[in-house]
Design an enzyme around this catalytic site. Structure first.
Site, PDB file in Angstrom:
ATOM      1  N   TRP A 108      42.952  39.165  41.124  1.00 44.31           N
ATOM      2  CA  TRP A 108      42.979  39.398  42.572  1.00 44.31           C
ATOM      3  C   TRP A 108      44.295  38.932  43.172  1.00 44.31           C
ATOM      4  O   TRP A 108      44.810  39.554  44.102  1.00 44.31           O
ATOM      5  CB  TRP A 108      41.803  38.679  43.243  1.00 44.31           C
ATOM      6  CG  TRP A 108      40.515  39.451  43.169  1.00 44.31           C
ATOM      7  CD1 TRP A 108      40.166  40.373  42.218  1.00 44.31           C
ATOM      8  CD2 TRP A 108      39.417  39.386  44.080  1.00 44.31           C
ATOM      9  NE1 TRP A 108      38.920  40.874  42.481  1.00 44.31           N
ATOM     10  CE2 TRP A 108      38.433  40.281  43.617  1.00 44.31           C
ATOM     11  CE3 TRP A 108      39.167  38.635  45.219  1.00 44.31           C
ATOM     12  CZ2 TRP A 108      37.211  40.459  44.274  1.00 44.31           C
ATOM     13  CZ3 TRP A 108      37.948  38.809  45.879  1.00 44.31           C
ATOM     14  CH2 TRP A 108      36.990  39.711  45.415  1.00 44.31           C
ATOM     15  N   ASP A 140      41.778  27.587  41.692  1.00 43.94           N
ATOM     16  CA  ASP A 140      40.704  27.721  40.703  1.00 43.94           C
ATOM     17  C   ASP A 140      40.584  26.411  39.934  1.00 43.94           C
ATOM     18  O   ASP A 140      41.564  25.662  39.804  1.00 43.94           O
ATOM     19  CB  ASP A 140      40.986  28.876  39.733  1.00 43.94           C
ATOM     20  CG  ASP A 140      39.720  29.356  39.032  1.00 43.94           C
ATOM     21  OD1 ASP A 140      39.287  30.497  39.320  1.00 43.94           O
ATOM     22  OD2 ASP A 140      39.146  28.619  38.210  1.00 43.94           O
ATOM     23  N   GLY A 200      43.781  35.564  37.599  1.00 48.51           N
ATOM     24  CA  GLY A 200      44.830  36.018  38.502  1.00 48.51           C
ATOM     25  C   GLY A 200      44.783  37.480  38.884  1.00 48.51           C
ATOM     26  O   GLY A 200      45.709  37.978  39.523  1.00 48.51           O
ATOM     27  N   LYS A 205      32.312  37.241  46.764  1.00 49.96           N
ATOM     28  CA  LYS A 205      31.297  37.664  45.803  1.00 49.96           C
ATOM     29  C   LYS A 205      30.008  36.891  46.079  1.00 49.96           C
ATOM     30  O   LYS A 205      30.039  35.685  46.278  1.00 49.96           O
ATOM     31  CB  LYS A 205      31.758  37.390  44.374  1.00 49.96           C
ATOM     32  CG  LYS A 205      30.650  37.665  43.374  1.00 49.96           C
ATOM     33  CD  LYS A 205      31.057  37.866  41.938  1.00 49.96           C
ATOM     34  CE  LYS A 205      32.085  36.986  41.359  1.00 49.96           C
ATOM     35  NZ  LYS A 205      32.499  37.449  40.014  1.00 49.96           N
ATOM     36  N   ASP A 220      38.766  21.481  41.219  1.00 49.32           N
ATOM     37  CA  ASP A 220      37.391  21.822  41.571  1.00 49.32           C
ATOM     38  C   ASP A 220      37.275  21.928  43.088  1.00 49.32           C
ATOM     39  O   ASP A 220      37.342  20.927  43.803  1.00 49.32           O
ATOM     40  CB  ASP A 220      36.455  20.743  41.022  1.00 49.32           C
ATOM     41  CG  ASP A 220      34.988  21.054  41.256  1.00 49.32           C
ATOM     42  OD1 ASP A 220      34.688  22.023  41.990  1.00 49.32           O
ATOM     43  OD2 ASP A 220      34.137  20.331  40.701  1.00 49.32           O
ATOM     44  N   ASP A 229      36.293  35.336  44.610  1.00 49.29           N
ATOM     45  CA  ASP A 229      35.572  35.938  43.488  1.00 49.29           C
ATOM     46  C   ASP A 229      34.916  34.833  42.657  1.00 49.29           C
ATOM     47  O   ASP A 229      34.661  34.993  41.476  1.00 49.29           O
ATOM     48  CB  ASP A 229      36.547  36.760  42.628  1.00 49.29           C
ATOM     49  CG  ASP A 229      35.835  37.800  41.770  1.00 49.29           C
ATOM     50  OD1 ASP A 229      34.764  38.282  42.195  1.00 49.29           O
ATOM     51  OD2 ASP A 229      36.332  38.133  40.679  1.00 49.29           O
TER      52      ASP A 229
END
EC number: 2.1.1.166
Length: 208
Positions: free
Chosen positions: A63, A81, A61, A162, A97, A122
Site C-alpha cells: 500500500w 508496522d 509495503g 480493513k 507495535d 490494512d
C-alpha cells in the site's frame, strides 16, 4: 502436524497460482494487497498528488508503494508496522507495535502540528482460526486506528480500513458513521472470495 503441513501446502499452491501474486511480481509491487488499494482508488479517488497520508499495518509495503507513487514528491507518507519493512523513497517508516503508546506517540510526533488528509489501514492480527479470539483482536486494532484517525485527520479527511464481519462490527460501523459524512463498504475483486475481510471507507471527517 500432518494437517498443518497439508494446509500449508494448499496455501502455497493457492499463493503461487494466484494471478494477483503473479501480477505483483511483474509490476514490482511487494504484495498482492497493492491491487486492493488500486481498485479502491480507481473507484473512489482517495489519493491525490500532494496529500499527507498515514499507512497503518504497512509491511511489506504494497500500500505504501501505491500511495507514494500517487501522492508524488510534494506529498507526505508516514507508514508503520510491527514488522520490518524495506525502505521506500520519501516514506517515513516507524517500526513498532501500534497498540503500544510509545509507538503511537512516535506516529503523532511524525505528523506534528499539520494534520493529514487520509489514514489507511490494512492491519490484521495474527489469526488463530477461532472467531471468538480473532474478532476481538481485529476490532481492537480497528478501534485504535479510528482513534488515531480522529486525532490526526483534517476536517474533510478520509479513512480506509480493513475490517472483518462479526461481533462488534455493527457498533463500530455506527461509531464511524458518527464521525464521517459518508460511510461505504468495499470488497475488491483482489480480496480472496473465502476471506471475510472488507474495507470500510469513511469520507468527510466531521472534525474532532
Amino acid at each position: 502436524m500432518v494437517q498443518r503441513s497439508k494446509s500449508s501446502a494448499n496455501w502455497l499452491r493457492e499463493h503461487f497460482n494466484d494471478p494477483f501474486v503473479k501480477q505483483a511480481q511483474k509490476d514490482g509491487y511487494r504484495s498482492r494487497a497493492s491491487y486492493k488499494l488500486l481498485e479502491i482508488q480507481e473507484k473512489d479517488r482517495l489519493i491525490r498528488p500532494g496529500m499527507s497520508v498515514i499507512d497503518l499495518g504497512a509491511a511489506p509495503g504494497g500500500w505504501s508503494q501505491v500511495t507514494s507513487r500517487l501522492i508524488g514528491g510534494q506529498g507526505r507518507l508516514i507508514a508503520s508496522d510491527i514488522l520490518e519493512m524495506d525502505s521506500i523513497p520519501d516514506v517515513t517508516f516507524i517500526q513498532g507495535d501500534f497498540t503500544q503508546d510509545e509507538v503511537l506517540q512516535q506516529i503523532l510526533q511524525a505528523v506534528g502540528d499539520s494534520h493529514v488528509d487520509l489514514v489507511i489501514s490494512d492491519m490484521a492480527p495474527n489469526m488463530s482460526g477461532t472467531p471468538a479470539v480473532d474478532m476481538p483482536r481485529a476490532m481492537f486494532l480497528c478501534e485504535l486506528a479510528l482513534d488515531l484517525a480522529t486525532r490526526v485527520l483534517k476536517p474533510g479527511g478520509d479513512f480506509l480500513i480493513k475490517i472483518f464481519q462479526g461481533e462488534g462490527f455493527d457498533m463500530y460501523l455506527k461509531d464511524v458513521r458518527s464521525k464521517f459524512d459518508k460511510v461505504q463498504m468495499r470488497k475488491p475483486s483482489s480480496s480472496r472470495d473465502r476471506s471475510r475481510e472488507q474495507y470500510l471507507l469513511g469520507k468527510g471527517f466531521k472534525g474532532a
